[in-house]
Design a protein around this motif. Sequence first.
Motif, PDB file in Angstrom:
ATOM      1  N   ILE A 181      29.517   7.348  37.944  1.00 10.99           N
ATOM      2  CA  ILE A 181      28.266   7.609  38.644  1.00 10.99           C
ATOM      3  C   ILE A 181      27.217   6.629  38.133  1.00 10.99           C
ATOM      4  O   ILE A 181      26.931   6.580  36.934  1.00 10.99           O
ATOM      5  N   SER A 182      26.661   5.858  39.041  1.00 11.93           N
ATOM      6  CA  SER A 182      25.601   4.908  38.687  1.00 11.93           C
ATOM      7  C   SER A 182      24.242   5.592  38.778  1.00 11.93           C
ATOM      8  O   SER A 182      24.129   6.713  39.288  1.00 11.93           O
ATOM      9  N   ARG A 183      23.224   4.904  38.321  1.00 12.45           N
ATOM     10  CA  ARG A 183      21.869   5.440  38.401  1.00 12.45           C
ATOM     11  C   ARG A 183      21.478   5.677  39.854  1.00 12.45           C
ATOM     12  O   ARG A 183      20.869   6.695  40.191  1.00 12.45           O
ATOM     13  N   GLU A 184      21.838   4.760  40.737  1.00 11.54           N
ATOM     14  CA  GLU A 184      21.502   4.900  42.153  1.00 11.54           C
ATOM     15  C   GLU A 184      22.230   6.093  42.785  1.00 11.54           C
ATOM     16  O   GLU A 184      21.652   6.826  43.593  1.00 11.54           O
ATOM     17  N   GLU A 185      23.492   6.282  42.412  1.00 10.81           N
ATOM     18  CA  GLU A 185      24.257   7.412  42.943  1.00 10.81           C
ATOM     19  C   GLU A 185      23.699   8.732  42.434  1.00 10.81           C
ATOM     20  O   GLU A 185      23.597   9.715  43.190  1.00 10.81           O
ATOM     21  N   LEU A 186      23.296   8.773  41.168  1.00 13.25           N
ATOM     22  CA  LEU A 186      22.695   9.984  40.610  1.00 13.25           C
ATOM     23  C   LEU A 186      21.349  10.268  41.264  1.00 13.25           C
ATOM     24  O   LEU A 186      21.025  11.420  41.555  1.00 13.25           O
ATOM     25  N   ALA A 187      20.587   9.217  41.552  1.00 10.97           N
ATOM     26  CA  ALA A 187      19.298   9.394  42.232  1.00 10.97           C
ATOM     27  C   ALA A 187      19.501  10.017  43.615  1.00 10.97           C
ATOM     28  O   ALA A 187      18.734  10.890  44.028  1.00 10.97           O
ATOM     29  N   GLU A 188      20.537   9.604  44.313  1.00 11.37           N
ATOM     30  CA  GLU A 188      20.826  10.179  45.630  1.00 11.37           C
ATOM     31  C   GLU A 188      21.175  11.661  45.504  1.00 11.37           C
ATOM     32  O   GLU A 188      20.742  12.473  46.316  1.00 11.37           O
ATOM     33  N   ALA A 189      21.928  12.034  44.484  1.00  7.98           N
ATOM     34  CA  ALA A 189      22.262  13.442  44.259  1.00  7.98           C
ATOM     35  C   ALA A 189      20.998  14.262  43.998  1.00  7.98           C
ATOM     36  O   ALA A 189      20.848  15.368  44.512  1.00  7.98           O
ATOM     37  N   ILE A 190      20.080  13.702  43.217  1.00  7.10           N
ATOM     38  CA  ILE A 190      18.821  14.399  42.918  1.00  7.10           C
ATOM     39  C   ILE A 190      18.007  14.560  44.193  1.00  7.10           C
ATOM     40  O   ILE A 190      17.447  15.626  44.459  1.00  7.10           O
ATOM     41  N   ARG A 191      17.929  13.502  45.002  1.00  8.81           N
ATOM     42  CA  ARG A 191      17.185  13.565  46.267  1.00  8.81           C
ATOM     43  C   ARG A 191      17.751  14.646  47.183  1.00  8.81           C
ATOM     44  O   ARG A 191      17.003  15.424  47.773  1.00  8.81           O
ATOM     45  N   GLU A 192      19.070  14.682  47.313  1.00  4.41           N
ATOM     46  CA  GLU A 192      19.698  15.665  48.197  1.00  4.41           C
ATOM     47  C   GLU A 192      19.531  17.093  47.689  1.00  4.41           C
ATOM     48  O   GLU A 192      19.585  18.028  48.474  1.00  4.41           O
ATOM     49  N   TRP A 245      13.349   7.878  38.693  1.00  6.76           N
ATOM     50  CA  TRP A 245      12.910   8.093  37.315  1.00  6.76           C
ATOM     51  C   TRP A 245      13.801   9.124  36.615  1.00  6.76           C
ATOM     52  O   TRP A 245      14.251   8.917  35.484  1.00  6.76           O
ATOM     53  N   LYS A 246      14.093  10.225  37.310  1.00  2.00           N
ATOM     54  CA  LYS A 246      14.932  11.277  36.722  1.00  2.00           C
ATOM     55  C   LYS A 246      16.362  10.799  36.507  1.00  2.00           C
ATOM     56  O   LYS A 246      17.006  11.165  35.522  1.00  2.00           O
ATOM     57  N   SER A 247      16.866   9.973  37.423  1.00  2.00           N
ATOM     58  CA  SER A 247      18.243   9.495  37.274  1.00  2.00           C
ATOM     59  C   SER A 247      18.372   8.576  36.065  1.00  2.00           C
ATOM     60  O   SER A 247      19.403   8.581  35.392  1.00  2.00           O
ATOM     61  N   LYS A 248      17.326   7.825  35.782  1.00  2.00           N
ATOM     62  CA  LYS A 248      17.350   6.977  34.581  1.00  2.00           C
ATOM     63  C   LYS A 248      17.497   7.849  33.332  1.00  2.00           C
ATOM     64  O   LYS A 248      18.282   7.538  32.431  1.00  2.00           O
ATOM     65  N   GLY A 249      16.776   8.957  33.289  1.00  2.00           N
ATOM     66  CA  GLY A 249      16.889   9.889  32.168  1.00  2.00           C
ATOM     67  C   GLY A 249      18.247  10.563  32.119  1.00  2.00           C
ATOM     68  O   GLY A 249      18.786  10.803  31.040  1.00  2.00           O
ATOM     69  N   GLY A 250      18.818  10.872  33.285  1.00  2.00           N
ATOM     70  CA  GLY A 250      20.130  11.489  33.339  1.00  2.00           C
ATOM     71  C   GLY A 250      21.218  10.566  32.808  1.00  2.00           C
ATOM     72  O   GLY A 250      22.108  10.992  32.074  1.00  2.00           O
ATOM     73  N   ILE A 251      21.126   9.302  33.168  1.00  2.00           N
ATOM     74  CA  ILE A 251      22.085   8.322  32.648  1.00  2.00           C
ATOM     75  C   ILE A 251      21.932   8.207  31.138  1.00  2.00           C
ATOM     76  O   ILE A 251      22.909   8.219  30.390  1.00  2.00           O
ATOM     77  N   ARG A 252      20.690   8.133  30.689  1.00  2.00           N
ATOM     78  CA  ARG A 252      20.435   7.992  29.253  1.00  2.00           C
ATOM     79  C   ARG A 252      20.981   9.177  28.464  1.00  2.00           C
ATOM     80  O   ARG A 252      21.536   8.997  27.378  1.00  2.00           O
ATOM     81  N   CYS A 253      20.858  10.384  28.991  1.00  2.00           N
ATOM     82  CA  CYS A 253      21.306  11.558  28.226  1.00  2.00           C
ATOM     83  C   CYS A 253      22.819  11.701  28.216  1.00  2.00           C
ATOM     84  O   CYS A 253      23.369  12.279  27.284  1.00  2.00           O
ATOM     85  N   ALA A 254      23.527  11.169  29.224  1.00  2.00           N
ATOM     86  CA  ALA A 254      24.970  11.376  29.303  1.00  2.00           C
ATOM     87  C   ALA A 254      25.801  10.161  28.923  1.00  2.00           C
ATOM     88  O   ALA A 254      26.954  10.318  28.535  1.00  2.00           O
ATOM     89  N   ASP A 255      25.248   8.980  29.011  1.00  2.00           N
ATOM     90  CA  ASP A 255      26.021   7.745  28.838  1.00  2.00           C
ATOM     91  C   ASP A 255      26.304   7.487  27.364  1.00  2.00           C
ATOM     92  O   ASP A 255      25.579   6.772  26.683  1.00  2.00           O
TER      93      ASP A 255
END
Length: 95
Positions: A36-47, A55-65
């Motif tokens: 899952i990339s940052r862009e893909e995670l951002a789409e999940a958050i939007r949906e 912004w939130k997806s950047k934090g999500g990647i940081r916490c899990a990567d």
Amino acid sequence: MPVNPKSAVSGKTEMTIEQFKQWLLKTYDVNHDGKISREELAEAIREAGGWFANWKSKGGIRCADQNHNGFIDPSELDCDNFKRFAEKHLGVRIV
């Protein structure tokens, strides 16, 4: 994939970690690379109805990567930090 009904307590869709992995990768891994990339995670958050998804997806990647490759690999979805992130921003509760 059928998921469990929404919890009466939290109002979030409940699923196991394996169901969550399948759902996230099947639904949002648009390039089918198994991550899952940052862009893909951002789409999940939007949906899920979230604002400030980039912004939130950047934090999500940081916490899990955990291996710092800039993506969330399936093995990294098990971490407690990402489970809390998913509950807060993706509307799911992992049981």
